[in-house]
Motif scaffolding. Structure first.
Motif, PDB file in Angstrom:
ATOM      1  N   VAL A 196       0.838  -1.202   0.000  1.00  0.00           N
ATOM      2  CA  VAL A 196       0.000   0.000   0.000  1.00  0.00           C
ATOM      3  C   VAL A 196       0.873   1.252   0.000  1.00  0.00           C
ATOM      4  CG1 VAL A 196      -1.665   1.336   1.337  1.00  0.00           C
ATOM      5  CG2 VAL A 196      -1.990  -1.117   1.049  1.00  0.00           C
ATOM      6  N   TRP A 208      -5.306   4.337   3.095  1.00  0.00           N
ATOM      7  CA  TRP A 208      -5.854   3.900   1.804  1.00  0.00           C
ATOM      8  C   TRP A 208      -7.349   3.570   1.929  1.00  0.00           C
ATOM      9  CZ3 TRP A 208      -3.343   4.160  -2.756  1.00  0.00           C
ATOM     10  CH2 TRP A 208      -3.943   3.555  -3.863  1.00  0.00           C
ATOM     11  N   ARG A 268      -6.843   6.679  -6.006  1.00  0.00           N
ATOM     12  CA  ARG A 268      -7.211   5.440  -5.301  1.00  0.00           C
ATOM     13  C   ARG A 268      -8.242   4.622  -6.066  1.00  0.00           C
ATOM     14  NH1 ARG A 268      -8.987   6.183   0.773  1.00  0.00           N
ATOM     15  NH2 ARG A 268     -10.547   7.475  -0.283  1.00  0.00           N
TER      16      ARG A 268
END
Length: 376
Positions: free
Chosen positions: A9, A38, A62
């Protein structure tokens, strides 16, 4: 939360345009981890203080970036990622408050080892390259990691000297690890990977632009106990590394050079400002208490005959060898100067130099310059 997920991530965040190490560190501090950042809702992002345009870029990116796919792509490229809380992360770098929350690397990291940074001019002289190689060889022979930036000139010589001593060297890049800059050092980079590592805080695909190199220099000094400047002009990137070193509490060393050389001016400026003068690896070990156990492990020779060449050697060739060896030192000497200072003929000198090279006593540098070969 698994460390592998956290790492992928973090790599996903770094793949977003405008998210560098500082902004990633900010997100981790705000949310507690990269994974939590995230997975956070857009409303929580909008509650962050000091809203900036890059936050909106993160929210948009994202939607299209898959962290798992990022991890798979890195694996296919042979690129590994590491965070400061892992044991193989360079230990001195991990101690810094602004340590990169993610490093990309290829090769072998030994995080418990401290580096000695050797940096300098890309437009290095034969003298500078010889000194960088000598210091790197001696440092590697003492078990130190030599850190530099894979650039032309002094950096290249430092990596080469380490490899000649079969030591470990870390090369920090100002671009992604999917490309090597400069291109002519591609083979050198492959040699480094056998025992050392190529390291970058820039995501794959990042180009080697000028703005990246100060950040690269910060890592070189950050992973090192001391920084040695071999040659540097008055406005040299090596001096930027020194600025970071001072901020990080590292020792700074400088090698004096010829007063007529443009690339010695930066080094001499550092010496006037209090940098320690370096004539050999012992000068570095003696200034660093943590490395005091390294002192005395290598016997240096300056102007003396190398081991195995005695003044009492019999025979005409031994006498010719001794005549030449007594002229040589760590400072490159041109064959014309050797001829002027010797009663021998040009052909005799050429033959003797060739024999000494084959015996491992003398090293030839570009432009028919010669120096004494260091013991390994």
């Amino acid at each position: 939360m698994g460390i592998e997920k956290e790492k992928t991530v973090r790599a996903a965040f770094r793949a977003i345009n405008g998210v560098g190490s500082q902004r990633l560190r900010h997100l981790i501090a705000c949310f507690g981890s990269a994974v939590k950042a995230w997975e956070a809702s857009a409303s929580k992002y909008l509650q962050l203080p000091n809203q900036e345009k890059w936050i909106k870029e993160v929210l948009k990116a994202r939607l299209s970036i898959d962290p798992q796919r990022i991890g798979e792509t890195l694996l296919k490229q042979g690129i590994l990622i590491i965070t400061p809380n892992e044991p193989d992360y360079p230990c001195l770098l991990a101690e810094l408050a602004d340590a990169p929350p993610l490093l990309y690397y290829r090769g072998h990291l030994r995080g418990n080892m401290e580096g000695l940074a050797i940096v300098g001019s890309r437009k290095a002289t034969a003298y500078g390259k010889a000194v960088a190689k000598m210091l790197a060889r001696d440092a590697a022979s003492k078990g130190m990691v030599v850190a530099s930036g894979l650039a032309r000139g002094i950096d290249t010589a430092a990596h080469q000297g380490t490899l000649e001593a079969e030591g470990i060297t870390w090369a920090f890049l100002g671009c992604g690890l999917d490309q090597i800059y400069p291109q002519e050092n591609k083979r050198l980079a492959e040699e480094i990977l056998k025992k050392g590592a190529l390291i970058s805080e820039f995501a794959p695909g990042s180009p080697p632009i000028a703005a990246h190199f100060p950040a690269r220099n910060r890592l070189i000094s950050g992973c090192s106990r001391g920084v040695v400047v071999v040659e540097a002009a008055e406005r040299s990137g090596a001096l930027i590394t020194v600025d970071f070193a001072l901020e990080q509490g590292r020792e700074v060393f400088a090698v004096p050079g010829p007063i007529f050389s443009e690339v010695s001016r930066g080094s001499h400026h550092l010496i006037r400002q209090g940098a320690k003068i370096v004539e050999g690896i012992e000068d570095i070990c003696n200034e660093l208490p943590a490395w005091s156990n390294y002192a005395g492990q290598i016997t240096l020779f300056k102007g003396a005959l190398p081991q195995g060449v005695e003044s009492s050697d019999a025979g005409e060739s031994a006498s010719e060898h001794e005549t030449i060896l007594r002229q040589l030192s760590d400072v490159p000497l041109h064959i014309d100067q050797i001829t002027m200072n010797s009663p021998l003929t040009v052909s005799a000198i050429s033959l003797a130099l060739l024999e000494l090279q084959l015996a491992g006593k003398v090293t030839q540098l570009p432009g028919q310059h010669y120096v004494l070969a260091r013991e390994r």
